[in-house]
Structure formats: C-alpha cells, structure tokens
Design a protein around this motif. Structure first.
Motif, PDB file in Angstrom:
ATOM      1  N   PHE A 341       0.986  -1.542   0.048  1.00 35.85           N
ATOM      2  CA  PHE A 341      -0.264   0.484  -0.129  1.00 35.85           C
ATOM      3  C   PHE A 341       0.654   1.467  -0.093  1.00 35.85           C
ATOM      4  CE2 PHE A 341       0.698  -1.065   4.646  1.00 35.85           C
ATOM      5  CZ  PHE A 341       1.009   0.410   4.622  1.00 35.85           C
ATOM      6  N   GLU A 342       0.491   2.689  -0.204  1.00 34.41           N
ATOM      7  CA  GLU A 342       1.073   3.805  -0.055  1.00 34.41           C
ATOM      8  C   GLU A 342       0.829   4.428   1.142  1.00 34.41           C
ATOM      9  OE1 GLU A 342      -0.304   6.414  -3.544  1.00 34.41           O
ATOM     10  OE2 GLU A 342      -0.811   4.567  -4.925  1.00 34.41           O
ATOM     11  N   HIS A 343       2.131   5.019   1.169  1.00 34.19           N
ATOM     12  CA  HIS A 343       2.315   5.866   3.051  1.00 34.19           C
ATOM     13  C   HIS A 343       1.257   6.738   2.965  1.00 34.19           C
ATOM     14  CE1 HIS A 343       3.838   8.183   6.445  1.00 34.19           C
ATOM     15  NE2 HIS A 343       4.294   8.663   5.148  1.00 34.19           N
ATOM     16  N   ASP A 344       0.966   6.843   4.410  1.00 36.26           N
ATOM     17  CA  ASP A 344      -0.366   7.836   4.719  1.00 36.26           C
ATOM     18  C   ASP A 344      -2.110   8.158   3.604  1.00 36.26           C
ATOM     19  OD1 ASP A 344      -0.394   9.277   6.510  1.00 36.26           O
ATOM     20  OD2 ASP A 344      -0.230  11.174   5.231  1.00 36.26           O
ATOM     21  N   LYS A 345      -1.757   6.341   2.734  1.00 37.23           N
ATOM     22  CA  LYS A 345      -3.185   6.677   1.495  1.00 37.23           C
ATOM     23  C   LYS A 345      -4.189   5.783   2.193  1.00 37.23           C
ATOM     24  CE  LYS A 345      -4.782   6.154  -2.412  1.00 37.23           C
ATOM     25  NZ  LYS A 345      -4.989   6.055  -3.953  1.00 37.23           N
ATOM     26  N   PRO A 346      -5.138   6.125   3.328  1.00 40.34           N
ATOM     27  CA  PRO A 346      -6.598   4.531   3.920  1.00 40.34           C
ATOM     28  C   PRO A 346      -6.515   3.372   2.808  1.00 40.34           C
ATOM     29  CG  PRO A 346      -6.336   7.048   4.776  1.00 40.34           C
ATOM     30  CD  PRO A 346      -6.001   7.705   2.817  1.00 40.34           C
ATOM     31  N   ILE A 347      -6.746   2.630   3.762  1.00 36.46           N
ATOM     32  CA  ILE A 347      -7.531   1.651   2.888  1.00 36.46           C
ATOM     33  C   ILE A 347      -8.708   1.307   2.775  1.00 36.46           C
ATOM     34  CG2 ILE A 347      -6.887  -1.078   2.607  1.00 36.46           C
ATOM     35  CD1 ILE A 347      -3.696  -0.848   2.812  1.00 36.46           C
ATOM     36  N   PHE A 348      -9.918   1.527   2.524  1.00 33.60           N
ATOM     37  CA  PHE A 348     -10.961   1.337   2.762  1.00 33.60           C
ATOM     38  C   PHE A 348     -11.779   0.845   0.839  1.00 33.60           C
ATOM     39  CE2 PHE A 348     -10.683   6.168   1.134  1.00 33.60           C
ATOM     40  CZ  PHE A 348     -11.560   6.206   0.470  1.00 33.60           C
ATOM     41  N   ASN A 349     -12.506   1.163   0.752  1.00 29.69           N
ATOM     42  CA  ASN A 349     -13.595   0.814  -0.465  1.00 29.69           C
ATOM     43  C   ASN A 349     -15.041   1.088   0.098  1.00 29.69           C
ATOM     44  OD1 ASN A 349     -14.439   0.962  -3.342  1.00 29.69           O
ATOM     45  ND2 ASN A 349     -13.021  -1.181  -3.953  1.00 29.69           N
ATOM     46  N   THR A 350     -15.438   1.148  -0.673  1.00 25.29           N
ATOM     47  CA  THR A 350     -17.799   0.869  -0.364  1.00 25.29           C
ATOM     48  C   THR A 350     -17.930  -0.313  -0.172  1.00 25.29           C
ATOM     49  OG1 THR A 350     -18.355   1.909  -2.510  1.00 25.29           O
ATOM     50  CG2 THR A 350     -17.416   3.124  -1.664  1.00 25.29           C
ATOM     51  N   LEU A 351     -18.826  -0.563  -0.278  1.00 32.07           N
ATOM     52  CA  LEU A 351     -19.874  -2.149  -0.049  1.00 32.07           C
ATOM     53  C   LEU A 351     -20.118  -2.347  -1.881  1.00 32.07           C
ATOM     54  CD1 LEU A 351     -20.486  -4.337   1.565  1.00 32.07           C
ATOM     55  CD2 LEU A 351     -22.476  -2.800   1.469  1.00 32.07           C
ATOM     56  N   ARG A 352     -20.932  -1.028  -2.267  1.00 26.77           N
ATOM     57  CA  ARG A 352     -20.837  -1.103  -3.614  1.00 26.77           C
ATOM     58  C   ARG A 352     -19.566  -1.741  -4.800  1.00 26.77           C
ATOM     59  NH1 ARG A 352     -21.600   3.440  -4.426  1.00 26.77           N
ATOM     60  NH2 ARG A 352     -24.395   3.729  -4.552  1.00 26.77           N
ATOM     61  N   SER A 353     -18.850  -1.289  -5.098  1.00 30.76           N
ATOM     62  CA  SER A 353     -17.826  -1.380  -5.381  1.00 30.76           C
ATOM     63  C   SER A 353     -17.224  -3.013  -4.632  1.00 30.76           C
ATOM     64  CB  SER A 353     -16.051  -0.596  -5.218  1.00 30.76           C
ATOM     65  OG  SER A 353     -16.710   0.765  -5.270  1.00 30.76           O
ATOM     66  N   ILE A 354     -16.771  -3.318  -3.444  1.00 31.97           N
ATOM     67  CA  ILE A 354     -16.464  -4.970  -3.376  1.00 31.97           C
ATOM     68  C   ILE A 354     -18.157  -5.690  -3.786  1.00 31.97           C
ATOM     69  CG2 ILE A 354     -16.668  -6.421  -1.081  1.00 31.97           C
ATOM     70  CD1 ILE A 354     -15.441  -4.194   0.390  1.00 31.97           C
ATOM     71  N   LYS A 355     -18.961  -5.501  -3.460  1.00 28.65           N
ATOM     72  CA  LYS A 355     -20.067  -6.228  -3.984  1.00 28.65           C
ATOM     73  C   LYS A 355     -20.006  -6.966  -5.615  1.00 28.65           C
ATOM     74  CE  LYS A 355     -24.134  -5.768  -2.953  1.00 28.65           C
ATOM     75  NZ  LYS A 355     -25.418  -4.476  -2.268  1.00 28.65           N
ATOM     76  N   LEU A 356     -19.603  -5.591  -6.283  1.00 28.76           N
ATOM     77  CA  LEU A 356     -19.033  -5.809  -7.096  1.00 28.76           C
ATOM     78  C   LEU A 356     -18.077  -6.841  -7.968  1.00 28.76           C
ATOM     79  CD1 LEU A 356     -19.615  -1.896  -8.903  1.00 28.76           C
ATOM     80  CD2 LEU A 356     -20.882  -4.032  -9.217  1.00 28.76           C
ATOM     81  N   LYS A 357     -16.959  -6.158  -7.054  1.00 27.06           N
ATOM     82  CA  LYS A 357     -15.853  -7.387  -7.521  1.00 27.06           C
ATOM     83  C   LYS A 357     -16.043  -8.787  -7.128  1.00 27.06           C
ATOM     84  CE  LYS A 357     -12.373  -4.190  -7.057  1.00 27.06           C
ATOM     85  NZ  LYS A 357     -11.261  -3.446  -5.826  1.00 27.06           N
TER      86      LYS A 357
END
Length: 415
Positions: A341-357
């Motif tokens: 991951f990138e320094h100082d960049k949070p790791i998250f996603n929307t539920l919509r994006s995850i459902k699509l994946k």
C-alpha cells in the motif's frame, strides 16, 4: 560461499546497520536505494519486504553473493540495504560488500524486526464531526488496527490491536490527549498474537470480545483486574458525543466474528457532503469495521478453525443477509490487507465496489462455496499455537514470539 571478508568484521558497527524504523523513513521519503534479500528463494517467495513503491527486493542468496554474475547486479552508485530473517546472514553480506567498496547497510534484526513496523494514517472525515479515526497498518503482516476517538471528550476505542502497537498508541495519546476506555477484538485471531489483553491492562481499559467465540476465561489471573465485556449482536460501545460502535454478528471467518458499524452523521446534520475517493469519507454516513470477514479485495478464509465447509456457508449467509443489506455507499474498513500500500493513504472501499468485485462468486451459495474452498491459501505457520494463546486471552508480552508470527498475511482469499 562468502570469502575475502578479511578484517571487515571489525567494522561491523553502527555504520553497517540500519534500524527498521530508519528504513521505513527512507522509503517514506522516496530515497533511491536497492533492497537486497540474501535468504533463499523459498524464504523470499513466502515473505519479503514490500512497502509503498518498494514492491519487491532483489534476491541473491548469500551462498551465491560473491560470484561475478551476482556482483554485476549490484550498483556502486547507490546504497544497498541487505536483509534476511534475523540479521545474521545479511550482516555477513554487508561486511563482505562493504570491504569491496559498496555502500551498504543491513536491517537490524532482519525481517523479523521489520514485521513490527507500522504506518499510521488518519481517515479524513468531515471537520464538523467530533471524531478522529486512525488506521494503523503493520506493514509486513498485513494487519490493520484502528483508534477511534472523540475530539471533545477525548475518549478513544482501539479495535483489533496487535502486540507491539502500544508505542503507536502512546504517541496518539500524547499528541492528542486521549484516554483509552475500550479495546475491541473483532474475533479470535489465528495468524498473529492479539494485543488486546496487553493493551487493555496497560491502559486500564475494558476489553470487549465476542460472546460467541469460545474464549477461556476461567484461568485468567485475578490480580490482572481485566475487565471483560462479552458482546452480542446489537450491543453498542460508546465512543463519545453520542457516537457508538454497534456490533453485528458476522460468522464465517470464525464462529463468533463481529463487525462494527459507526454512523458518522448520528449527531450531526448536513447534506453538502461529497466523497473524495483518495482519503475522505464525505457523504458516506456509515462505516463498518469488518475484521477479517470481508476485505477490499477478497473474502475471509473459513478454514482456520477446521470447519471450512460449515464456515463457508456461514460466510455466504453473513454477506447475503447482513453486510450486503447495508447501504451501498457504506465504507468498509477491514483489519487486513493482502498487498502493498501507499504511505499515508488509507485502505478502504465502498460496499458497492466490493459487491461488484465479488459479483461472479456471490450469485449463489454453491458458486461461492466452490470458489472459496478451491482457493484457500496455505495455513499460517503456528496458527494452532496462536489460536490457543488468543483463546486464553494471554497477554502477548508474556509470550516469546520471535518466530511465532513469521510469514505474511494469509487471512484472506483474493478475488
């Protein structure tokens, strides 16, 4: 084999050593240098230093390091940082290369010590909301913890702490005048030692654990004065200023896994909130901390308690009937990630994006089970020992765990 080290052993001082936190700073600053792994290919393929733009390291096993072919791969115009498991092999490599004129240092304690390095980033929520949330990433293990604090009352909750996280928490407490009142473990961890008992005792905080997980509480030392709250579905943990974390029983990764929702607009109003997908949570009123149940790029593995078929079915029901019933713009904040991951960049996603994946594998329980059971990765080393320690709520500071946690994150199944 190494040769011609000569008298370089005399120079094995601080000039040839770089501490893990110093290496991280060089990475955060974007310095140009080479990272050299002198372990075997098997060791490298299993677990290596990978962070931010430094996605992989050069591999030259120490037995072949002094060959002409290997030396041709090494630059003399920039620094080389060597590492191995604990620092012994890489120290010999650094001494040998230094005696030949290379600018070189070795990572003190090797990847074993590197595994205790953290990166901290703050999730930038609307400034009118009296909360602050920090995501704390244990770089080499893929673990993520959270500190959620009230900016007015200064009370804070720590979610899924790892064993060596207290130095990070100490800094947050000092810098923001926080008081830790609650510790949460989302589930009984199997790939790393939980820091929950240690942190709860250190800060005299309440330890919140799932009532469904089969923790052993009878043998806890009375003199520890550990205050334990066993959580059920719908229970709330107060943060402050009217904000609460609400428990959702989310079985699948483990029998008693809990996820926790946080409504950011519970006590504030406003319609002009827009999401900046880099690191802001605007117009996304609901956050969910999912532990190891679901990830931004994968699903929780169901096999670490030897009930893979049953737990896979539970996981599908959790997704279908609980998590996927939440609003599509819910922000998912897991407790693991599976790549750099990138320094100082949070790791998250929307539920919509995850459902699509996950759409191709969540159309039916049958398709989900087929995919999950066919793609379960190798089990973490020593996971049975780790589960036993965590099950008994043993404070991790009392455990000799130098190699107990060795290896990368393996709690998820990539999709």
């Amino acid at each position: 084999m190494l040769s011609n080290v000569g008298n370089s052993r005399k120079n094995n001082d601080n000039n040839l050593i770089i501490k893990p936190y110093e290496l991280k700073k060089k990475m955060d600053d974007g310095d140009d240098f080479m990272i050299l792994d002198v372990r075997t290919k098997q060791e490298h393929d299993m677990w290596s230093i990978s962070y931010d733009k430094y996605r992989d390291s050069m591999l030259i096993p120490i037995d072949t390091l002094m060959s002409m072919e290997s030396l041709k791969k090494l630059p003399k115009d920039k620094e080389i940082i060597t590492y191995c498991a604990h620092g012994q092999r890489s120290s010999f490599a650094a001494m040998a290369l230094s005696s030949m004129g290379y600018k070189v240092r070795t990572v003190e304690g090797g990847i074993s010590e590197w595994s205790n390095i953290y990166d901290v980033t703050e999730l930038e929520i609307e400034k009118t909301i009296p909360l602050r949330i920090w995501q704390i990433r244990r770089i080499s293990k893929g673990c993520m913890s959270y500190v959620i604090a009230s900016t007015e009352e200064k009370n804070a909750v720590v979610l899924d702490p790892t064993c060596s996280i207290d130095s990070v928490i100490d800094d947050l407490i000092t810098n923001h005048q926080l008081k830790i009142l609650n510790i949460i473990d989302t589930h009984m961890h199997a790939d790393h030692l939980s820091g929950a008992t240690k942190i709860a005792l250190k800060y005299k905080a309440q330890l919140n654990i799932s009532s469904v997980e089969k923790y052993v509480l009878e043998d806890l030392p009375a003199e520890n004065h550990l205050v334990i709250n066993r959580l059920n579905e719908g229970d709330k943990i107060r943060i402050g200023n009217g904000f609460y974390l609400e428990a959702i029983h989310s079985p699948g990764h483990t029998e008693g896994s809990m996820s926790f929702t946080l409504d950011l607009y519970n006590t504030t109003e406003g319609d002009n909130h827009k999401l900046d997908t880099t690191n802001n949570f605007r117009n996304h009123s609901l956050l969910i901390f999912t532990g190891d149940t679901i990830f931004v790029n994968g699903v929780g593995r169901p096999d670490l308690h030897n009930k893979a078929q049953e737990f896979t079915s539970n996981l599908y029901q959790t997704y279908s009937n609980k998590l996927f019933s939440l609003p599509d713009d819910t922000i998912v904040l897991p407790s693991h990630y599976s790549e750099t991951f990138e320094h100082d960049k949070p790791i998250f996603n929307t539920l919509r994006s995850i459902k699509l994946k996950l759409g191709n594998i969540t159309q039916s329980e049958n398709s989900f089970s087929k995919y999950v059971l066919a793609n379960i990765p190798l089990q973490p080393m020593n996971y049975d020992k780790i589960v036993k320690i965590n099950k008994n709520l043993i404070s991790c500071e009392n455990v000799l765990f130098r190699d107990l946690e060795a290896g990368p994150n393996s709690c998820g199944i990539r999709t």
